[in-house]
Design a protein around this motif. Structure first.
Motif, mmCIF file in Angstrom:
data_model
loop_
_atom_site.group_PDB
_atom_site.id
_atom_site.type_symbol
_atom_site.label_atom_id
_atom_site.label_comp_id
_atom_site.label_asym_id
_atom_site.label_seq_id
_atom_site.Cartn_x
_atom_site.Cartn_y
_atom_site.Cartn_z
ATOM 1 N N ALA A 8 0.833 -1.208 0.000
ATOM 2 C CA ALA A 8 0.000 0.000 0.000
ATOM 3 C C ALA A 8 0.865 1.254 0.000
ATOM 4 O O ALA A 8 0.556 2.235 -0.687
ATOM 5 N N LEU A 9 1.943 1.232 0.750
ATOM 6 C CA LEU A 9 2.855 2.383 0.780
ATOM 7 C C LEU A 9 3.527 2.605 -0.572
ATOM 8 O O LEU A 9 3.817 3.735 -0.944
ATOM 9 N N ALA A 10 3.782 1.532 -1.287
ATOM 10 C CA ALA A 10 4.522 1.613 -2.548
ATOM 11 C C ALA A 10 3.646 1.990 -3.740
ATOM 12 O O ALA A 10 4.175 2.380 -4.786
ATOM 13 N N GLU A 11 2.323 1.883 -3.607
ATOM 14 C CA GLU A 11 1.438 2.176 -4.732
ATOM 15 C C GLU A 11 1.490 3.656 -5.092
ATOM 16 O O GLU A 11 1.424 4.510 -4.212
ATOM 17 N N PRO A 12 1.600 3.975 -6.384
ATOM 18 C CA PRO A 12 1.631 5.378 -6.804
ATOM 19 C C PRO A 12 0.307 6.080 -6.481
ATOM 20 O O PRO A 12 -0.765 5.476 -6.536
ATOM 21 N N ARG A 13 0.400 7.350 -6.156
ATOM 22 C CA ARG A 13 -0.768 8.182 -5.834
ATOM 23 C C ARG A 13 -0.731 9.435 -6.706
ATOM 24 O O ARG A 13 0.338 9.920 -7.071
ATOM 25 N N ASP A 14 -1.929 9.975 -7.000
ATOM 26 C CA ASP A 14 -2.014 11.200 -7.791
ATOM 27 C C ASP A 14 -1.605 12.434 -6.991
ATOM 28 O O ASP A 14 -1.186 13.429 -7.573
ATOM 29 N N THR A 15 -1.784 12.369 -5.697
ATOM 30 C CA THR A 15 -1.437 13.497 -4.834
ATOM 31 C C THR A 15 -0.474 13.027 -3.754
ATOM 32 O O THR A 15 -0.458 11.845 -3.405
ATOM 33 N N PRO A 16 0.323 13.933 -3.213
ATOM 34 C CA PRO A 16 1.224 13.542 -2.133
ATOM 35 C C PRO A 16 0.419 12.951 -0.971
ATOM 36 O O PRO A 16 -0.623 13.488 -0.590
ATOM 37 N N THR A 17 0.910 11.829 -0.438
ATOM 38 C CA THR A 17 0.212 11.147 0.644
ATOM 39 C C THR A 17 1.170 10.898 1.800
ATOM 40 O O THR A 17 2.250 10.341 1.611
ATOM 41 N N THR A 18 0.753 11.344 2.969
ATOM 42 C CA THR A 18 1.464 11.063 4.210
ATOM 43 C C THR A 18 0.742 9.908 4.880
ATOM 44 O O THR A 18 -0.478 9.940 5.032
ATOM 45 N N TRP A 19 1.501 8.888 5.243
ATOM 46 C CA TRP A 19 0.930 7.688 5.852
ATOM 47 C C TRP A 19 1.204 7.674 7.352
ATOM 48 O O TRP A 19 2.329 7.939 7.783
ATOM 49 N N LEU A 20 0.184 7.362 8.132
ATOM 50 C CA LEU A 20 0.353 7.146 9.565
ATOM 51 C C LEU A 20 0.635 5.669 9.764
ATOM 52 O O LEU A 20 -0.215 4.825 9.499
ATOM 53 N N ARG B 175 6.203 10.215 4.604
ATOM 54 C CA ARG B 175 5.852 10.506 3.216
ATOM 55 C C ARG B 175 7.090 10.373 2.337
ATOM 56 O O ARG B 175 8.167 10.836 2.710
ATOM 57 N N VAL B 176 6.917 9.758 1.202
ATOM 58 C CA VAL B 176 7.942 9.775 0.165
ATOM 59 C C VAL B 176 7.580 10.927 -0.756
ATOM 60 O O VAL B 176 6.460 10.991 -1.268
ATOM 61 N N SER B 177 8.515 11.838 -0.945
ATOM 62 C CA SER B 177 8.244 13.031 -1.746
ATOM 63 C C SER B 177 8.669 12.838 -3.193
ATOM 64 O O SER B 177 9.743 12.298 -3.469
ATOM 65 N N ASP B 178 7.811 13.318 -4.106
ATOM 66 C CA ASP B 178 8.211 13.321 -5.509
ATOM 67 C C ASP B 178 8.726 14.697 -5.933
ATOM 68 O O ASP B 178 9.015 14.927 -7.099
ATOM 69 N N HIS B 179 8.862 15.611 -4.966
ATOM 70 C CA HIS B 179 9.431 16.928 -5.262
ATOM 71 C C HIS B 179 10.938 16.743 -5.480
ATOM 72 O O HIS B 179 11.629 16.235 -4.594
ATOM 73 N N PRO B 180 11.459 17.130 -6.633
ATOM 74 C CA PRO B 180 12.875 16.866 -6.935
ATOM 75 C C PRO B 180 13.851 17.441 -5.907
ATOM 76 O O PRO B 180 14.833 16.789 -5.568
ATOM 77 N N LEU B 181 13.592 18.642 -5.408
ATOM 78 C CA LEU B 181 14.506 19.257 -4.454
ATOM 79 C C LEU B 181 14.434 18.550 -3.093
ATOM 80 O O LEU B 181 15.464 18.321 -2.449
ATOM 81 N N VAL B 182 13.232 18.180 -2.658
ATOM 82 C CA VAL B 182 13.082 17.454 -1.395
ATOM 83 C C VAL B 182 13.781 16.097 -1.502
ATOM 84 O O VAL B 182 14.526 15.699 -0.587
ATOM 85 N N ALA B 183 13.570 15.392 -2.600
ATOM 86 C CA ALA B 183 14.213 14.091 -2.787
ATOM 87 C C ALA B 183 15.733 14.235 -2.812
ATOM 88 O O ALA B 183 16.454 13.456 -2.177
ATOM 89 N N ALA B 184 16.235 15.252 -3.506
ATOM 90 C CA ALA B 184 17.684 15.483 -3.555
ATOM 91 C C ALA B 184 18.227 15.822 -2.166
ATOM 92 O O ALA B 184 19.314 15.359 -1.791
ATOM 93 N N LEU B 185 17.496 16.608 -1.408
ATOM 94 C CA LEU B 185 17.899 16.972 -0.054
ATOM 95 C C LEU B 185 17.995 15.725 0.827
ATOM 96 O O LEU B 185 18.981 15.516 1.536
ATOM 97 N N CYS B 186 16.980 14.879 0.770
ATOM 98 C CA CYS B 186 16.987 13.651 1.580
ATOM 99 C C CYS B 186 18.098 12.697 1.144
ATOM 100 O O CYS B 186 18.752 12.077 1.993
ATOM 101 N N ARG B 187 18.329 12.601 -0.153
ATOM 102 C CA ARG B 187 19.419 11.732 -0.631
ATOM 103 C C ARG B 187 20.772 12.256 -0.155
ATOM 104 O O ARG B 187 21.615 11.487 0.317
ATOM 105 N N ALA B 188 20.980 13.558 -0.282
ATOM 106 C CA ALA B 188 22.257 14.141 0.133
ATOM 107 C C ALA B 188 22.443 14.046 1.652
ATOM 108 O O ALA B 188 23.558 13.834 2.124
ATOM 109 N N PHE B 189 21.362 14.175 2.395
ATOM 110 C CA PHE B 189 21.428 14.056 3.852
ATOM 111 C C PHE B 189 21.645 12.600 4.266
ATOM 112 O O PHE B 189 22.226 12.316 5.302
#
Length: 189
Positions: free
Chosen positions: A79-91, A112-126
């Motif tokens: 369920a967490l891995a399924e693509p969503r049309d909108t950003p989804t935060t899971w509890l 939440r897994v972000s599809d925002h390129p800058l957020v993803a790059a920030l998390c990868r670099a961190f």
């Protein structure tokens, strides 16, 4: 506060226990290292957020969230891995991995897994997830630009943030949907 730092500068601020601002899918966010209690406390104080509410952790991919997903069955992981049309935060049920300030008074942690390129790059670099909570004072509107961030949190000697990573918002018109992984219930649409 560093003016429009590079990604490396923002990561350095996170690793040094700093609090940063950065654009997310719909609004600007405040972030810090979710394993640094001092940074978390500082973020909550400057945001004026009730610690009982907890915060969201955002990551570049599910692999970065693996420590928080230990103990989940395959159906819930799917369920967490399924693509969503909108950003989804899971509890997700807290498995004891999170600091109390991350989950607040809840028995779940918000991921939440972000599809925002800058957020993803920030998390990868961190090298892992970071805290993601709206950039505002509690009860006030969320910041929608770097200029609004500076108006709220300072632009001079007494700045409250350690870095502002400027970039565009992700094009969504509202913050993420919040959904309980166990019950499927939507808490924020």
């Amino acid at each position: 506060m560093t003016q429009d730092p590079s990604l490396a500068d923002a990561v350095a601020a996170l690793r040094a226990g700093g609090v940063i601002a950065y654009p997310t899918e719909a609004v600007w966010g405040l972030g810090c290292d979710p394993d640094d209690a001092t940074a978390l406390t500082r973020l909550l104080v400057l945001k004026r957020r009730d610690p009982a509410k907890g915060v969201i952790l955002v990551a570049a991919d599910l692999e970065q969230l693996a420590p928080w997903l230990e103990g989940l069955d395959d159906a819930r992981r799917q369920a967490l891995a399924e693509p969503r049309d909108t950003p989804t935060t899971w509890l997700v049920p807290d498995n004891g991995r999170s600091l109390p300030l991350v989950r607040g008074e809840h028995d779940r942690v918000a991921l939440r897994v972000s599809d925002h390129p800058l957020v993803a790059a920030l998390c990868r670099a961190f090298g892992g997830p970071i805290v993601s909570t709206s950039a505002n004072r509690a009860g006030e509107p969320s910041a929608m630009s770097a200029d609004e961030i500076r108006a709220i949190f300072g632009d001079g000697q007494d700045d409250e943030l350690d870095a502002v990573l400027d970039g565009p918002l992700g094009g969504h018109d509202r913050p993420s949907t919040i959904r309980d992984l166990v019950t499927g219930r939507v808490l924020r649409d």
